[in-house]
Design a protein around this motif. Sequence first.
Motif: not given
Length: 115
Positions: A41-50, A53-62
Amino acid sequence: VEEELEMQYIEIPKLQGQIEQLTENLSKKNGEHELALNRITELEGDRKKCRDLEASVKELSKKLESITNDKSNLLEKIVRLEKENAAIFDLEEEKQVLTENINTRMQEQAASLEK
C-alpha cells in the motif's frame, strides 16, 4: 484395543503441540502478510506520488519552454528597438547638422541682403 487407546492418548498431546506450533507459525505468517500488504500500500502511494511528480515536471517543462520562447522573442525585440533607437539618434544628428547649415545660410543671405 487398550494399547491402541493409550497410543492415541499419548499422540494427542504431541498433536496438540503440533497444532499449537502450526497456529503460531500461521499467526507469524499472517503478521508478515499484513506487513507485506501495508508495504505494498505504501509503495502504491509512492508510485502515485511519482506519477504526480512526473506530470508536474512535464507541466513545468512546458512552462519553462514557453518562458524561454518569450525571453527569446523579447531579446529579438530589444535588438530591433536598439537598432531603431540608433537610427533615430543618427537622424537627430543629421537634423541638427541640417538645421545648423540652414541657419548659417540664412545668416549669410541676410548679411548679403544688408550689403
